[in-house]
Motif scaffolding. Structure first.
Motif, PDB file in Angstrom:
ATOM      1  N   LYS A   1      68.672 126.072  17.519  1.00 32.79           N
ATOM      2  CA  LYS A   1      67.792 124.907  17.655  1.00 32.79           C
ATOM      3  C   LYS A   1      66.959 124.985  18.924  1.00 32.79           C
ATOM      4  CE  LYS A   1      70.956 121.776  20.107  1.00 32.79           C
ATOM      5  NZ  LYS A   1      71.713 120.524  20.042  1.00 32.79           N
ATOM      6  N   TYR A   2      67.476 125.717  19.948  1.00 31.02           N
ATOM      7  CA  TYR A   2      66.734 125.813  21.197  1.00 31.02           C
ATOM      8  C   TYR A   2      65.475 126.664  21.043  1.00 31.02           C
ATOM      9  CZ  TYR A   2      70.689 123.575  23.445  1.00 31.02           C
ATOM     10  OH  TYR A   2      71.660 122.673  23.796  1.00 31.02           O
ATOM     11  N   VAL A   3      65.472 127.574  20.072  1.00 26.37           N
ATOM     12  CA  VAL A   3      64.254 128.332  19.778  1.00 26.37           C
ATOM     13  C   VAL A   3      63.188 127.372  19.268  1.00 26.37           C
ATOM     14  CG1 VAL A   3      63.230 130.170  18.385  1.00 26.37           C
ATOM     15  CG2 VAL A   3      65.564 130.430  19.258  1.00 26.37           C
ATOM     16  N   LYS A   4      63.578 126.497  18.363  1.00 24.73           N
ATOM     17  CA  LYS A   4      62.646 125.501  17.812  1.00 24.73           C
ATOM     18  C   LYS A   4      62.122 124.579  18.913  1.00 24.73           C
ATOM     19  CE  LYS A   4      62.385 121.993  14.127  1.00 24.73           C
ATOM     20  NZ  LYS A   4      61.993 120.835  14.945  1.00 24.73           N
ATOM     21  N   ILE A   5      63.027 124.159  19.803  1.00 19.13           N
ATOM     22  CA  ILE A   5      62.615 123.280  20.900  1.00 19.13           C
ATOM     23  C   ILE A   5      61.584 123.971  21.774  1.00 19.13           C
ATOM     24  CG2 ILE A   5      63.414 122.164  23.020  1.00 19.13           C
ATOM     25  CD1 ILE A   5      66.080 121.633  21.570  1.00 19.13           C
ATOM     26  N   GLY A   6      61.859 125.254  22.097  1.00 20.60           N
ATOM     27  CA  GLY A   6      60.926 126.007  22.934  1.00 20.60           C
ATOM     28  C   GLY A   6      59.565 126.156  22.293  1.00 20.60           C
ATOM     29  N   MET A   7      59.561 126.462  20.993  1.00 22.70           N
ATOM     30  CA  MET A   7      58.291 126.692  20.299  1.00 22.70           C
ATOM     31  C   MET A   7      57.472 125.416  20.157  1.00 22.70           C
ATOM     32  SD  MET A   7      58.060 129.902  19.759  1.00 22.70           S
ATOM     33  CE  MET A   7      56.751 130.041  18.541  1.00 22.70           C
ATOM     34  N   GLU A   8      58.107 124.264  20.275  1.00 24.89           N
ATOM     35  CA  GLU A   8      57.392 122.992  20.161  1.00 24.89           C
ATOM     36  C   GLU A   8      56.801 122.523  21.484  1.00 24.89           C
ATOM     37  OE1 GLU A   8      60.268 120.385  18.456  1.00 24.89           O
ATOM     38  OE2 GLU A   8      59.894 121.065  16.394  1.00 24.89           O
ATOM     39  N   ILE A   9      57.123 123.218  22.580  1.00 26.12           N
ATOM     40  CA  ILE A   9      56.583 122.858  23.889  1.00 26.12           C
ATOM     41  C   ILE A   9      55.179 123.443  24.032  1.00 26.12           C
ATOM     42  CG2 ILE A   9      56.854 123.137  26.384  1.00 26.12           C
ATOM     43  CD1 ILE A   9      59.875 123.314  25.928  1.00 26.12           C
ATOM     44  N   ASP A  10      54.221 122.616  24.365  1.00 27.07           N
ATOM     45  CA  ASP A  10      52.841 123.069  24.535  1.00 27.07           C
ATOM     46  C   ASP A  10      52.758 124.155  25.602  1.00 27.07           C
ATOM     47  OD1 ASP A  10      51.910 121.351  22.632  1.00 27.07           O
ATOM     48  OD2 ASP A  10      51.340 119.770  24.045  1.00 27.07           O
ATOM     49  N   GLY A  11      52.104 125.247  25.273  1.00 25.02           N
ATOM     50  CA  GLY A  11      51.891 126.325  26.240  1.00 25.02           C
ATOM     51  C   GLY A  11      53.065 127.269  26.413  1.00 25.02           C
ATOM     52  N   PHE A  12      54.187 127.009  25.723  1.00 20.38           N
ATOM     53  CA  PHE A  12      55.379 127.848  25.901  1.00 20.38           C
ATOM     54  C   PHE A  12      55.093 129.298  25.512  1.00 20.38           C
ATOM     55  CE2 PHE A  12      59.082 129.825  23.822  1.00 20.38           C
ATOM     56  CZ  PHE A  12      59.948 129.902  24.902  1.00 20.38           C
ATOM     57  N   VAL A  13      54.472 129.499  24.353  1.00 13.66           N
ATOM     58  CA  VAL A  13      54.216 130.862  23.875  1.00 13.66           C
ATOM     59  C   VAL A  13      53.231 131.573  24.790  1.00 13.66           C
ATOM     60  CG1 VAL A  13      53.312 132.241  21.968  1.00 13.66           C
ATOM     61  CG2 VAL A  13      54.741 130.250  21.490  1.00 13.66           C
ATOM     62  N   ASN A  14      52.206 130.855  25.245  1.00 13.21           N
ATOM     63  CA  ASN A  14      51.232 131.467  26.163  1.00 13.21           C
ATOM     64  C   ASN A  14      51.907 131.971  27.430  1.00 13.21           C
ATOM     65  OD1 ASN A  14      48.797 131.237  24.728  1.00 13.21           O
ATOM     66  ND2 ASN A  14      48.591 129.088  25.276  1.00 13.21           N
ATOM     67  N   VAL A  15      52.776 131.159  27.989  1.00 12.46           N
ATOM     68  CA  VAL A  15      53.485 131.542  29.217  1.00 12.46           C
ATOM     69  C   VAL A  15      54.408 132.735  28.931  1.00 12.46           C
ATOM     70  CG1 VAL A  15      55.177 130.802  30.935  1.00 12.46           C
ATOM     71  CG2 VAL A  15      53.358 129.243  30.219  1.00 12.46           C
ATOM     72  N   LEU A  16      55.108 132.686  27.807  1.00  6.26           N
ATOM     73  CA  LEU A  16      56.034 133.762  27.451  1.00  6.26           C
ATOM     74  C   LEU A  16      55.299 135.090  27.310  1.00  6.26           C
ATOM     75  CD1 LEU A  16      58.908 134.588  26.680  1.00  6.26           C
ATOM     76  CD2 LEU A  16      58.388 133.949  24.320  1.00  6.26           C
ATOM     77  N   LEU A  17      54.162 135.061  26.617  1.00 13.04           N
ATOM     78  CA  LEU A  17      53.398 136.293  26.429  1.00 13.04           C
ATOM     79  C   LEU A  17      52.802 136.780  27.745  1.00 13.04           C
ATOM     80  CD1 LEU A  17      51.578 135.764  23.014  1.00 13.04           C
ATOM     81  CD2 LEU A  17      53.848 136.678  23.483  1.00 13.04           C
TER      82      LEU A  17
END
Length: 537
Positions: free
Chosen positions: A167-183
């Motif tokens: 579920k924490y993967v889903k929570i992370g993906m729902e945070i604005d800008g999370f993927v941009n920061v990760l990449l």
């Protein structure tokens, strides 16, 4: 001071106009793209990129300045976006009226467009999130840049909780800008941060719904870069992520457009030096290539670049992971392609694969299983290749594994025996002469239902040859075992439906010796009463 304020106001007005023009242009392209039928997955990715750009536009503050840099850097970016959008619109019209010169060229052009839009997304994101930006407000809050150790710890924590609960993967993906920061973390200089970011990407790529988001935001290019220049662990993690991204032939062209195919082949080539090093990475590279060659154009390119020769060399290598992955890759390449089969044979592929099965070799049981399966694909439908198998002692090796191999290897050997028995009468005779009948009879009493079924079918094929029939009935134990396995009621039904007994009895009446021996053996057991009950009731 007044002049600076006037200049800032003029630039803000210009940027606002540019942004509006770019927005209108993007909306028009998105609307047009929905009408396109060819290359639907490519256009879906392009729409996703355009939506990202529009989303970032809404987060740009109305007034800002870029410390140490001219504001025209944003103006330049908007101009580049307009140019690329215009080029993309031209491609859209070509797709609509099917006026493009070739599918491969159009796919390449679309991949280039996707890559450009992805770069614009990253650039715009930096405008919004970079530390140099500050709002022109009197109460702005200045926050210090997080340290490298803090970034790494944040990623470590995310990876730990993600392993514990999805579920924490889903929570992370729902945070604005999370993927941009990760990449963005994938491109930092600190190796520890890179590796932890790759671990997080590997977890996210395991979710089909999130994998497409990462790919749409340009993760493939970053992974190829990591595969080429990352740390050893970073390269392995990048390869694992690429395997997940390309599963089912998804996103294949993205890897190709980023130069990934050449990088993967170089990694495979590095495993042919004979020292057995880098086996895990080589195996993963082979795995990614297996996913990619589902596309004919890439398959041809890979073969032209010497993939067949590389794989045959890797089978000879000292690393088990490389060996097994190379055999799996050869099997995929050979499947349904007579030209590739010929290339593999010409490179000595049959001899090399048979050597893996040889009991005198030091290959693992798993390697032997993979070799057997690869040979079955490679040699099917070719009398010449089958004769090569026989000449290299394949039948003797399979017979040995049937009797002495581990359970998993025995199952593969049993499948190979069944396959051999379905080729020709010549092979059936050779199998009977070699002693296969006794081993197959032994499998009729196996614990596995599937093994018993395969053994019975194989034995039935062998017994279509008169010489094997004679050899079978000469051993009382063979017939007795069969009789012990027959349930009276089931035996009654099967004998009635088969019609074989009538034929045997007729042959016996005509004084055919083999038929009389079968009747004599059958009648000497408890099945005699069953047979009489069936035919004389």
């Amino acid at each position: 001071m007044v002049e600076q304020q006037q200049l800032a106001g003029t630039l803000t007005l210009t940027l606002s106009q540019q942004q509006q023009q770019t927005t209108d242009q993007i909306h028009s392209l998105i609307s047009l793209s929905h009408q396109i039928k060819p290359f639907s997955s490519k256009w879906k990715t392009i729409r996703h990129k355009l939506d990202q750009i529009l989303s970032i536009f809404t987060s740009l503050p109305p007034e800002f300045h870029l410390s140490g840099h001219p504001m025209t850097s944003l103006s330049d970016t908007l101009q580049f976006i307009q140019q690329t959008t215009s080029s993309c619109t031209t491609l859209a019209h070509k797709c609509l009226d099917h006026s493009y010169t070739g599918k491969l060229l159009m796919q390449s052009d679309l991949d280039i467009i996707i890559s450009k839009f992805d770069n614009y997304v990253n650039t715009l994101t930096e405008f919004v999130t970079a530390d140099e930006f500050s709002l022109r407000a009197s109460h702005a809050i200045v926050v210090s840049r997080p340290g490298v150790s803090m970034k790494k710890q944040a990623l470590v924590t995310f990876n730990e909780v993600s392993q514990e609960d999805e579920k924490y993967v889903k929570i992370g993906m729902e945070i604005d800008g999370f993927v941009n920061v990760l990449l963005k973390f994938l491109g930092v200089k600190d190796v520890g941060v890179q590796e932890e970011a790759l671990k997080a990407v590997a977890v996210i790529c395991g979710f089909e719904c999130y994998k497409s988001v990462l790919v749409g935001m340009g993760v493939v290019g970053l992974l190829v870069r990591g595969l080429e220049s990352g740390s050893e662990l970073g390269k392995e993690l990048s390869a694992r992520c690429l395997m997940k991204c390309t599963a089912g032939c998804d996103n294949v062209w993205a890897v190709s457009a980023c130069g990934g195919v050449g990088v993967l082949l170089k990694i495979c080539e590095s495993g042919c030096d004979g020292d057995g090093g880098g086996g895990e990475l080589v195996g993963l590279a082979c795995g990614v290539l297996r996913n990619l060659v589902g596309v004919d154009e890439i398959r041809r390119f890979v073969i032209d670049e010497g993939a067949v020769e590389l794989c045959v060399k890797l089978v000879r290598s000292k690393n088990e992971c490389s060996q097994i992955s190379a055999m799996e890759f050869l099997q995929v390449l050979a499947s349904g392609n007579e030209f590739v089969k010929g290339l593999i044979v010409n490179e000595g592929g049959i001899r090399v694969l048979v050597r893996v099965v040889d009991r005198k070799s030091s290959y693992s049981s798993k390697a032997r299983e993979k070799s057997i399966r690869a040979l079955m694909v490679l040699c099917s439908d070719s009398a010449g290749y089958m004769n090569s198998l026989k000449n290299y002692g394949f039948m003797d090796h399979i017979l040995y594994l049937l009797h002495n191999g581990e359970v998993s290897v025995q199952e593969s050997a049993l499948m190979a025996a069944s396959w051999l028995s379905a080729t020709s009468d010549e092979f059936k005779k050779a199998m009977g002469d070699a002693g296969y009948i006794a081993e197959l009879v032994r499998f009729l009493d196996a614990k596995s239902f599937e093994a018993r079924e395969i053994a019975a079918e194989t034995l039935l094929r062998l017994l279509t040859v008169p010489r094997n029939q004679k050899r079978f009935v000469q051993t009382d134990q063979n017939v007795n075992l069969l009789l012990q396995m027959i349930d009276p009621e089931e035996g009654r039904k099967k004998i009635l439906s088969s019609g074989y007994l009538k034929n045997i009895e007729k042959l016996a009446e005509d004084q055919v010796l083999d038929a009389k021996k079968i009747i004599r053996n059958l009648s000497s057991s408890r099945i005699r009463s069953i047979i009489r009950g069936i035919w004389h009731s």
